[in-house]
Scaffold this motif. Structure first.
Motif, mmCIF file in Angstrom:
data_model
loop_
_atom_site.group_PDB
_atom_site.id
_atom_site.type_symbol
_atom_site.label_atom_id
_atom_site.label_comp_id
_atom_site.label_asym_id
_atom_site.label_seq_id
_atom_site.Cartn_x
_atom_site.Cartn_y
_atom_site.Cartn_z
ATOM 1 N N LYS A 145 0.770 -1.253 0.239
ATOM 2 C CA LYS A 145 0.099 -0.070 -0.036
ATOM 3 C C LYS A 145 0.680 1.219 -0.095
ATOM 4 O O LYS A 145 0.265 2.461 0.256
ATOM 5 C CB LYS A 145 -0.881 0.092 1.236
ATOM 6 N N GLY A 146 2.182 1.219 -0.169
ATOM 7 C CA GLY A 146 2.827 2.144 -0.023
ATOM 8 C C GLY A 146 4.342 1.919 -0.888
ATOM 9 O O GLY A 146 4.419 0.911 -1.206
ATOM 10 N N TYR A 147 5.173 2.935 -0.712
ATOM 11 C CA TYR A 147 6.482 2.776 -1.135
ATOM 12 C C TYR A 147 7.620 3.654 -0.473
ATOM 13 O O TYR A 147 7.212 4.729 0.061
ATOM 14 C CB TYR A 147 6.727 3.670 -2.697
ATOM 15 N N ARG A 148 8.475 2.955 0.009
ATOM 16 C CA ARG A 148 9.788 3.149 0.819
ATOM 17 C C ARG A 148 10.796 2.522 0.526
ATOM 18 O O ARG A 148 10.970 1.269 0.515
ATOM 19 C CB ARG A 148 9.226 3.059 2.188
ATOM 20 N N TYR A 149 11.880 3.255 -0.138
ATOM 21 C CA TYR A 149 13.223 2.340 -0.581
ATOM 22 C C TYR A 149 13.779 1.616 0.754
ATOM 23 O O TYR A 149 13.778 2.103 1.712
ATOM 24 C CB TYR A 149 14.186 3.854 -1.164
ATOM 25 N N SER A 150 13.956 0.231 0.320
ATOM 26 C CA SER A 150 14.469 -0.529 1.476
ATOM 27 C C SER A 150 15.662 -1.148 1.379
ATOM 28 O O SER A 150 15.513 -2.221 0.355
ATOM 29 C CB SER A 150 13.051 -1.463 1.684
ATOM 30 N N ASN A 151 16.650 -0.987 1.788
ATOM 31 C CA ASN A 151 18.080 -1.816 1.897
ATOM 32 C C ASN A 151 17.473 -3.111 2.755
ATOM 33 O O ASN A 151 18.016 -4.323 2.548
ATOM 34 C CB ASN A 151 18.984 -0.861 2.303
ATOM 35 N N SER A 152 16.592 -2.927 3.678
ATOM 36 C CA SER A 152 16.363 -4.291 4.318
ATOM 37 C C SER A 152 15.786 -5.248 3.667
ATOM 38 O O SER A 152 16.218 -6.552 3.627
ATOM 39 C CB SER A 152 15.184 -3.780 5.462
ATOM 40 N N GLY A 153 14.925 -4.767 2.716
ATOM 41 C CA GLY A 153 14.237 -5.969 1.867
ATOM 42 C C GLY A 153 15.146 -6.618 0.899
ATOM 43 O O GLY A 153 15.271 -7.680 0.774
ATOM 44 N N TYR A 154 16.299 -5.786 0.318
ATOM 45 C CA TYR A 154 17.020 -6.312 -0.826
ATOM 46 C C TYR A 154 18.136 -7.304 0.164
ATOM 47 O O TYR A 154 18.551 -8.274 -0.471
ATOM 48 C CB TYR A 154 17.826 -5.404 -1.485
ATOM 49 N N ALA A 155 18.331 -6.989 1.151
ATOM 50 C CA ALA A 155 19.154 -7.984 2.029
ATOM 51 C C ALA A 155 18.370 -9.288 2.285
ATOM 52 O O ALA A 155 19.029 -10.434 2.046
ATOM 53 C CB ALA A 155 19.528 -7.330 3.726
ATOM 54 N N LEU A 156 17.187 -9.187 2.762
ATOM 55 C CA LEU A 156 16.424 -10.414 2.753
ATOM 56 C C LEU A 156 16.579 -11.268 1.294
ATOM 57 O O LEU A 156 16.574 -12.351 1.416
ATOM 58 C CB LEU A 156 15.060 -10.279 3.021
ATOM 59 N N LEU A 157 16.259 -10.561 0.415
ATOM 60 C CA LEU A 157 16.390 -11.309 -1.033
ATOM 61 C C LEU A 157 17.703 -11.992 -1.233
ATOM 62 O O LEU A 157 17.681 -13.036 -1.565
ATOM 63 C CB LEU A 157 16.103 -10.054 -2.060
ATOM 64 N N ALA A 158 18.501 -11.330 -0.736
ATOM 65 C CA ALA A 158 20.088 -12.183 -0.911
ATOM 66 C C ALA A 158 19.930 -13.424 -0.309
ATOM 67 O O ALA A 158 20.441 -14.637 -0.625
ATOM 68 C CB ALA A 158 21.235 -11.145 -0.514
ATOM 69 N N LEU A 159 19.338 -13.377 0.933
ATOM 70 C CA LEU A 159 19.167 -14.668 1.841
ATOM 71 C C LEU A 159 18.314 -15.597 1.358
ATOM 72 O O LEU A 159 18.600 -16.682 1.493
ATOM 73 C CB LEU A 159 18.537 -14.279 3.278
ATOM 74 N N ILE A 160 17.177 -15.136 0.517
ATOM 75 C CA ILE A 160 16.202 -15.958 -0.130
ATOM 76 C C ILE A 160 17.032 -16.743 -1.298
ATOM 77 O O ILE A 160 16.679 -17.842 -1.809
ATOM 78 C CB ILE A 160 14.940 -15.173 -0.640
ATOM 79 N N VAL A 161 17.793 -16.058 -2.033
ATOM 80 C CA VAL A 161 18.481 -16.502 -3.149
ATOM 81 C C VAL A 161 19.545 -17.765 -2.452
ATOM 82 O O VAL A 161 19.325 -18.836 -3.165
ATOM 83 C CB VAL A 161 19.515 -15.422 -3.874
ATOM 84 N N GLY A 162 20.053 -17.589 -1.564
ATOM 85 C CA GLY A 162 20.675 -18.681 -0.944
ATOM 86 C C GLY A 162 20.199 -19.865 -0.555
ATOM 87 O O GLY A 162 20.397 -20.812 -0.608
ATOM 88 N N LYS A 163 18.826 -19.429 0.100
ATOM 89 C CA LYS A 163 17.943 -20.550 0.621
ATOM 90 C C LYS A 163 17.304 -21.417 -0.613
ATOM 91 O O LYS A 163 17.426 -22.584 -0.697
ATOM 92 C CB LYS A 163 16.594 -20.235 1.613
#
Length: 332
Positions: A145-163
């Motif tokens: 429901k919104g936009y906020r630039y997120s370094n947090s999210g991209y750190a989680l994406l890297a962990l998902i790539v690993g998993k």
């Protein structure tokens, strides 16, 4: 005035005895300008060259997004997976957050940089970001429901790539993106594990003098900004974004299609890419990246088959407007 002289004039601040920059201008896949300025390291006065590798900072996000899209093509994940599927330890607010939302900064995740516990004094890694977020049962807005630039999210994406891949993020990038494209000097850098060839170190100007500011507490987080690359390797990346050699047409469309407005009314966001409509050059796909001691940008004008990459190992100037000024000299 000769246009290459005009370009040198726009790049003048990077020239001379301080930290420098590399500039690449591609027309129809061929380098129109491939030039470097200044020094990669000040202590031994090593010059910047087209092979010099800079910490890309948030320009890294397009590679993180591409890795997720590759795994979606492989059937190893769905973009509509809940974050809780991959990280059961996240609080209840993450149940309605999806990978798709994270890719476009629409998850509402809390910025980990703002809530680093006092006892976490060492350099952080992606896994530390997850640990921090597991304590944050709140969001900036309802997911989607919104936009906020997120370094947090991209750190989680890297962990998902690993998993999802069964490999760590850095190895997945090497095996599935960098090596196939011939980006032999590009690396998601991990101190003590990998090395950066032809490495530029980051600097900041303070009271008229340059000091080395190469690393911060968050510089080892890979998914949001930990890749090092050069203009020569990024030319290969740019070429791969025009055809199916890496990503399918469907995946490229996902990355390059606006999903959300941003906090700048002229900019929309896809998946790892900002998207604008320019009066000169038309549609642009771009991303900037800044971290302590580095400022970078890649700006692609796909309808013109025209790309500018500007990488620098200094805290100033901001390169996006320089890249646009160069494009305005060359595009009609």
């Amino acid at each position: 005035m000769n246009v290459k002289i005009q370009i040198d004039e726009l790049m003048r601040r990077y020239d001379g005895p301080g930290p420098g920059a590399s500039l690449l201008i591609l027309r129809d896949g061929q380098p129109f300008v491939r030039k470097s300025y200044g020094f990669a390291t000040l202590d031994d006065r090593s010059p910047v060259t087209p092979e010099t590798n800079f910490r890309l900072a948030s320009v890294s996000k397009q590679f993180t997004a591409a890795a997720i899209l590759l795994l979606a093509e492989d059937g190893k994940l769905s973009l509509d997976d809940s974050l809780r599927k991959w990280f059961p330890g996240l609080p209840d607010v993450a149940q309605d957050m999806t990978i798709r939302q994270v890719l476009s900064h629409m998850s509402g995740l809390i910025d980990y940089e703002d809530v680093i516990p006092a006892q976490m004094t060492a350099q952080l890694h992606d896994a530390d970001v997850l640990e921090i977020l597991e304590t944050q049962n709140r969001t900036y807005f309802p997911p989607g429901k919104g936009y906020r630039y997120s370094n947090s999210g991209y750190a989680l994406l890297a962990l998902i790539v690993g998993k999802a891949s069964g490999k760590d993020f850095a190895r997945f990038l090497e095996e599935r993106i960098f090596t196939p494209l011939g980006m032999t000097n590009t690396v998601a850098y991990e101190q003590g594990i990998s090395t950066v060839k032809h490495r530029a170190f980051g600097y900041s100007e303070e009271r008229g003098a340059w000091s080395q500011t190469d690393q911060s507490q968050t510089s080892a987080v890979l998914g949001d900004g930990g890749i090092y690359s050069s203009i020569d390797d990024l030319a290969k990346w740019d070429a791969a974004l025009y055809d199916d050699r890496l990503l399918s047409a469907k995946s490229r469309a996902l990355a390059f299609t606006p999903v959300t407005d941003t906090d700048d009314p002229t900019v929309r966001y896809g998946m790892g890419w900002r998207i604008t409509q320019e009066a000169i050059g038309g549609r642009t796909l771009w991303h900037s990246g800044e971290t302590i001691g580095f400022r970078n940008v890649i700006v692609r004008y796909p309808e013109q088959r025209f790309t500018i990459v500007l990488l620098s190992n200094r805290n100033d100037p901001e390169p996006y407007q320089t890249a646009r000024a160069i494009a305005n000299l060359l595009l009609k």
